[in-house]
Design a protein around this motif. Structure first.
Motif, PDB file in Angstrom:
ATOM      1  N   GLU A  32       0.830  -1.208   0.000  1.00  0.00           N
ATOM      2  CA  GLU A  32       0.000   0.000   0.000  1.00  0.00           C
ATOM      3  C   GLU A  32       0.865   1.259   0.000  1.00  0.00           C
ATOM      4  O   GLU A  32       0.591   2.228  -0.699  1.00  0.00           O
ATOM      5  N   SER A  33       1.928   1.228   0.793  1.00  0.00           N
ATOM      6  CA  SER A  33       2.846   2.364   0.858  1.00  0.00           C
ATOM      7  C   SER A  33       3.537   2.587  -0.489  1.00  0.00           C
ATOM      8  O   SER A  33       3.691   3.730  -0.933  1.00  0.00           O
ATOM      9  N   ILE A  34       3.939   1.501  -1.142  1.00  0.00           N
ATOM     10  CA  ILE A  34       4.602   1.602  -2.445  1.00  0.00           C
ATOM     11  C   ILE A  34       3.644   2.194  -3.478  1.00  0.00           C
ATOM     12  O   ILE A  34       4.051   3.006  -4.320  1.00  0.00           O
ATOM     13  N   LEU A  35       2.372   1.820  -3.419  1.00  0.00           N
ATOM     14  CA  LEU A  35       1.388   2.380  -4.346  1.00  0.00           C
ATOM     15  C   LEU A  35       1.258   3.889  -4.172  1.00  0.00           C
ATOM     16  O   LEU A  35       1.117   4.624  -5.145  1.00  0.00           O
ATOM     17  N   GLU A  36       1.329   4.356  -2.927  1.00  0.00           N
ATOM     18  CA  GLU A  36       1.172   5.782  -2.638  1.00  0.00           C
ATOM     19  C   GLU A  36       2.440   6.585  -2.883  1.00  0.00           C
ATOM     20  O   GLU A  36       2.396   7.687  -3.416  1.00  0.00           O
ATOM     21  N   GLU A  62       8.676  -8.811  -1.735  1.00  0.00           N
ATOM     22  CA  GLU A  62       7.410  -9.530  -1.861  1.00  0.00           C
ATOM     23  C   GLU A  62       6.253  -8.573  -2.147  1.00  0.00           C
ATOM     24  O   GLU A  62       5.322  -8.926  -2.868  1.00  0.00           O
ATOM     25  N   ALA A  63       6.304  -7.363  -1.606  1.00  0.00           N
ATOM     26  CA  ALA A  63       5.270  -6.363  -1.886  1.00  0.00           C
ATOM     27  C   ALA A  63       5.302  -5.971  -3.362  1.00  0.00           C
ATOM     28  O   ALA A  63       4.255  -5.859  -4.002  1.00  0.00           O
ATOM     29  N   LEU A  64       6.492  -5.782  -3.910  1.00  0.00           N
ATOM     30  CA  LEU A  64       6.619  -5.444  -5.326  1.00  0.00           C
ATOM     31  C   LEU A  64       6.125  -6.585  -6.207  1.00  0.00           C
ATOM     32  O   LEU A  64       5.464  -6.361  -7.224  1.00  0.00           O
ATOM     33  N   LYS A  65       6.432  -7.822  -5.811  1.00  0.00           N
ATOM     34  CA  LYS A  65       5.928  -8.986  -6.559  1.00  0.00           C
ATOM     35  C   LYS A  65       4.403  -8.991  -6.543  1.00  0.00           C
ATOM     36  O   LYS A  65       3.763  -9.236  -7.561  1.00  0.00           O
ATOM     37  N   ALA A  66       3.813  -8.737  -5.372  1.00  0.00           N
ATOM     38  CA  ALA A  66       2.351  -8.730  -5.226  1.00  0.00           C
ATOM     39  C   ALA A  66       1.710  -7.657  -6.099  1.00  0.00           C
ATOM     40  O   ALA A  66       0.582  -7.821  -6.568  1.00  0.00           O
ATOM     41  N   LEU A  67       2.432  -6.571  -6.331  1.00  0.00           N
ATOM     42  CA  LEU A  67       1.926  -5.481  -7.162  1.00  0.00           C
ATOM     43  C   LEU A  67       2.159  -5.737  -8.655  1.00  0.00           C
ATOM     44  O   LEU A  67       1.771  -4.930  -9.493  1.00  0.00           O
ATOM     45  N   GLY A  68       2.827  -6.849  -8.974  1.00  0.00           N
ATOM     46  CA  GLY A  68       3.068  -7.198 -10.366  1.00  0.00           C
ATOM     47  C   GLY A  68       4.266  -6.509 -10.989  1.00  0.00           C
ATOM     48  O   GLY A  68       4.417  -6.499 -12.213  1.00  0.00           O
ATOM     49  N   GLU A  69       5.120  -5.940 -10.162  1.00  0.00           N
ATOM     50  CA  GLU A  69       6.321  -5.269 -10.678  1.00  0.00           C
ATOM     51  C   GLU A  69       7.330  -6.307 -11.180  1.00  0.00           C
ATOM     52  O   GLU A  69       7.390  -7.424 -10.684  1.00  0.00           O
ATOM     53  N   GLU A  70       8.135  -5.911 -12.161  1.00  0.00           N
ATOM     54  CA  GLU A  70       9.139  -6.812 -12.720  1.00  0.00           C
ATOM     55  C   GLU A  70      10.556  -6.441 -12.316  1.00  0.00           C
ATOM     56  O   GLU A  70      11.488  -7.190 -12.560  1.00  0.00           O
ATOM     57  N   SER A  71      10.706  -5.256 -11.688  1.00  0.00           N
ATOM     58  CA  SER A  71      12.037  -4.820 -11.270  1.00  0.00           C
ATOM     59  C   SER A  71      11.958  -4.157  -9.896  1.00  0.00           C
ATOM     60  O   SER A  71      10.889  -3.783  -9.441  1.00  0.00           O
ATOM     61  N   VAL A  72      13.142  -4.044  -9.278  1.00  0.00           N
ATOM     62  CA  VAL A  72      13.230  -3.496  -7.931  1.00  0.00           C
ATOM     63  C   VAL A  72      14.504  -2.654  -7.831  1.00  0.00           C
ATOM     64  O   VAL A  72      15.521  -2.985  -8.444  1.00  0.00           O
ATOM     65  N   ASP A  73      14.420  -1.552  -7.090  1.00  0.00           N
ATOM     66  CA  ASP A  73      15.618  -0.750  -6.805  1.00  0.00           C
ATOM     67  C   ASP A  73      16.409  -1.453  -5.716  1.00  0.00           C
ATOM     68  O   ASP A  73      15.830  -1.913  -4.725  1.00  0.00           O
ATOM     69  N   GLY A  74      17.712  -1.523  -5.893  1.00  0.00           N
ATOM     70  CA  GLY A  74      18.527  -2.192  -4.883  1.00  0.00           C
ATOM     71  C   GLY A  74      19.981  -1.779  -4.925  1.00  0.00           C
ATOM     72  O   GLY A  74      20.434  -1.108  -5.861  1.00  0.00           O
ATOM     73  N   TYR A  75      20.677  -2.164  -3.892  1.00  0.00           N
ATOM     74  CA  TYR A  75      22.121  -1.962  -3.791  1.00  0.00           C
ATOM     75  C   TYR A  75      22.793  -3.313  -3.925  1.00  0.00           C
ATOM     76  O   TYR A  75      22.385  -4.284  -3.288  1.00  0.00           O
TER      77      TYR A  75
END
Length: 82
Positions: A32-36, A62-75
């Protein structure tokens, strides 16, 4: 200094031990936070051949996966040689 990059979620492996700590309610809250606000805090990964292993950020991933995202920001964290 760590540099933020974008990583394909499909290339990230989560250790079994880490998956045991997954809290579905926390995943929903973060989604929910990522959506906002978008993804604010990058996850941390280490290289494992042509893939990556999650070090930190299971619930964000896991939140990004649940939202259907294909990529993630990371270090990308490099192991130090002693």
């Amino acid at each position: 200094m760590l540099q933020k990059n974008v990583f394909p979620i499909e290339k990230i492996r989560v250790p079994v031990k880490r998956m045991k700590t997954l809290d579905p309610a926390k995943v929903e809250e973060i989604a929910e936070s990522i959506l906002e606000e978008g993804q604010i805090t990058p996850i941390r990964l280490r290289e494992d051949g042509d893939r990556f292993v999650l070090i930190e950020g299971l619930h964000r991933l896991e939140a990004l996966k649940a939202l259907g995202e294909e990529s993630v920001d990371g270090y990308l964290v490099h192991a130090r040689l002693h």
